[in-house]
Design a protein around this motif. Sequence first.
Motif, PDB file in Angstrom:
ATOM      1  N   ASP A 194      -8.150 -13.334  -4.114  1.00  0.00           N
ATOM      2  CA  ASP A 194      -9.563 -12.170  -4.407  1.00  0.00           C
ATOM      3  C   ASP A 194     -10.191 -13.421  -6.222  1.00  0.00           C
ATOM      4  O   ASP A 194      -9.631 -13.835  -7.139  1.00  0.00           O
ATOM      5  CB  ASP A 194      -9.237 -11.469  -4.757  1.00  0.00           C
ATOM      6  N   TYR A 203      -7.034  -6.199 -19.657  1.00  0.00           N
ATOM      7  CA  TYR A 203      -7.614  -5.324 -18.862  1.00  0.00           C
ATOM      8  C   TYR A 203      -7.621  -4.492 -20.253  1.00  0.00           C
ATOM      9  O   TYR A 203      -9.235  -3.018 -19.749  1.00  0.00           O
ATOM     10  CB  TYR A 203      -7.100  -4.968 -17.869  1.00  0.00           C
ATOM     11  N   SER A 245       0.862  -1.380  -0.021  1.00  0.00           N
ATOM     12  CA  SER A 245       0.237  -0.183   0.048  1.00  0.00           C
ATOM     13  C   SER A 245       1.122   1.702  -0.315  1.00  0.00           C
ATOM     14  O   SER A 245       0.547   2.343  -0.888  1.00  0.00           O
ATOM     15  CB  SER A 245      -1.340  -0.252   1.426  1.00  0.00           C
ATOM     16  N   GLU A 284      -5.337   1.315  -8.365  1.00  0.00           N
ATOM     17  CA  GLU A 284      -6.181   1.467  -7.060  1.00  0.00           C
ATOM     18  C   GLU A 284      -6.721   0.707  -6.435  1.00  0.00           C
ATOM     19  O   GLU A 284      -7.254   0.851  -5.236  1.00  0.00           O
ATOM     20  CB  GLU A 284      -6.690   2.914  -6.747  1.00  0.00           C
ATOM     21  N   ARG A 285      -7.580   0.868  -7.768  1.00  0.00           N
ATOM     22  CA  ARG A 285      -9.143  -0.296  -7.821  1.00  0.00           C
ATOM     23  C   ARG A 285      -8.848  -1.768  -7.252  1.00  0.00           C
ATOM     24  O   ARG A 285      -9.356  -2.526  -6.127  1.00  0.00           O
ATOM     25  CB  ARG A 285      -9.813  -0.163  -8.641  1.00  0.00           C
ATOM     26  N   LEU A 286      -7.663  -1.803  -8.613  1.00  0.00           N
ATOM     27  CA  LEU A 286      -7.316  -3.752  -7.991  1.00  0.00           C
ATOM     28  C   LEU A 286      -6.293  -3.347  -6.732  1.00  0.00           C
ATOM     29  O   LEU A 286      -6.516  -4.701  -6.089  1.00  0.00           O
ATOM     30  CB  LEU A 286      -6.279  -4.059  -8.602  1.00  0.00           C
ATOM     31  N   GLY A 287      -5.610  -2.895  -5.954  1.00  0.00           N
ATOM     32  CA  GLY A 287      -5.147  -3.209  -5.133  1.00  0.00           C
ATOM     33  C   GLY A 287      -4.173  -3.665  -4.869  1.00  0.00           C
ATOM     34  O   GLY A 287      -3.083  -4.064  -4.032  1.00  0.00           O
ATOM     35  N   ARG A 299      -3.638   4.720 -13.449  1.00  0.00           N
ATOM     36  CA  ARG A 299      -3.551   4.942 -11.406  1.00  0.00           C
ATOM     37  C   ARG A 299      -4.690   4.035 -11.110  1.00  0.00           C
ATOM     38  O   ARG A 299      -4.172   3.298  -9.843  1.00  0.00           O
ATOM     39  CB  ARG A 299      -2.869   5.948 -11.274  1.00  0.00           C
ATOM     40  N   PRO A 300      -5.779   4.432 -10.885  1.00  0.00           N
ATOM     41  CA  PRO A 300      -6.915   4.347 -10.923  1.00  0.00           C
ATOM     42  C   PRO A 300      -7.208   2.990 -10.912  1.00  0.00           C
ATOM     43  O   PRO A 300      -7.763   2.285 -10.089  1.00  0.00           O
ATOM     44  CB  PRO A 300      -8.036   5.380 -11.283  1.00  0.00           C
ATOM     45  N   VAL A 301      -7.271   2.224 -12.166  1.00  0.00           N
ATOM     46  CA  VAL A 301      -7.433   1.299 -11.864  1.00  0.00           C
ATOM     47  C   VAL A 301      -6.460   0.309 -10.769  1.00  0.00           C
ATOM     48  O   VAL A 301      -6.929  -0.260  -9.717  1.00  0.00           O
ATOM     49  CB  VAL A 301      -6.415   0.572 -13.328  1.00  0.00           C
TER      50      VAL A 301
END
Length: 421
Positions: A358, A249, A213, A235-238, A231-233
């Motif tokens: 996951d 993707y 993180s 962050e959503r995947l983690g 980058r948001p992708v």
Amino acid sequence: MKLTVVGGGSTYTPELIDGFARLRDTLPVEELVLVDPAAERLELVGGLARRIFAKQGHPGRITTTQDLDAGVDGADAVLLQLRVGGQAARQQDETWPLECGCVGQETTGAGGLAKALRTVPVVLDIAERVRRTNPDAWIIDFTNPVGIVTRALLKAGHKAVGLCNVAIGFQRKFARQLGVSPADVHLDHVGLNHLTWETGVRLGGPEGEDVLSKLLSEHGEAIAADLRLPRPVLERLGVVPSYYLRYFYAHDEVVRELGTKPSRAAEVAAMEAELLRMYGDPALDEKPELLAKRGGAYYSEAAVDLAAGLLGGGGSPYQVVNTLNRGTLPFLPDDAVIEVQAAVGPKGTTPLPVPAVDPLFAGLMANVTAYEDLALTAALHGGRERVFKALLAHPLVGQYAYAEGLTDRLIAHNREHLAWA
């Protein structure tokens, strides 16, 4: 200790030689044999390899041969890094799938299946000859598609481990970003070859502090840029996906891009011609900077580490390898080949326990594992219908009209390499 490199005439080989020379305390190679049917390339690469050893004061002997049986005789380990059909076949793999609106790539999708069909029979023949000559030798497979090829080797009962440089590349990048030594970075790396995710980045070992993180927070922009994903992708995947996940993707975006620029195969072919010209210079006694653009970064370090572990000479206790699942990921068959951290030693590889995966990632892994099973069946037994089913199962294809068109094109472009076609 004797090591043999099958495909030793590859332009990759000086990267490997440089690693053997620098890391000789980890892997004390006494004899290194480069095997390749291409005599001219082999002479150029072999000459540079000897000069690299000489410059770095390595006492080992390097020999070259076109005779596979002689080359593997007495070897403790055999590294496979071959490309059946050469760059010309790769060029086809990267272009004809685009005619059907699908990704053209050398290790995944329809192009990856074509490579598997050409490669598996050749690799199995090599492995059988290794087993006849020296049944105790380890086979380290760097030949793509690594997961399918390694599964073929293990299914046939060979002492084999698959190797990829994706994980070590991430390890090195993350270490730089964190300001620590690569040896201090342990990846929670899970997936299949070229379908992997870094679900944790630990300092000090498998039980160390997870700083993933922190990495995503402080270096997310740079990591996303390397992967060519927003980058948001991430962050959503983690997690940090391998750059091959972009084909899944952002499939349509990639197809559009590939249709507007020269293929990677064309770039690599031009690069290889220049590298071979450079290798022929008797004054050159180190790997040239251009080689870094060829691909395979850190391959030598990963290969040395793995060979050292398998042969009992040292190496890192835990390494990312391609090996049998054997219950590690309960949603996959035991005989699937997965790419995870494993304990490595003379008896082989033992995957480390993996936390629950996951469903977002497990579902895609299960889908691609089913494809790989069908792909291996097609590679072993041939037949148009088997090729069609493998393509239909692949998530980058998945529609019968695409699978029909791709099957026809695959067979048409690969007849000379398919005994059944």
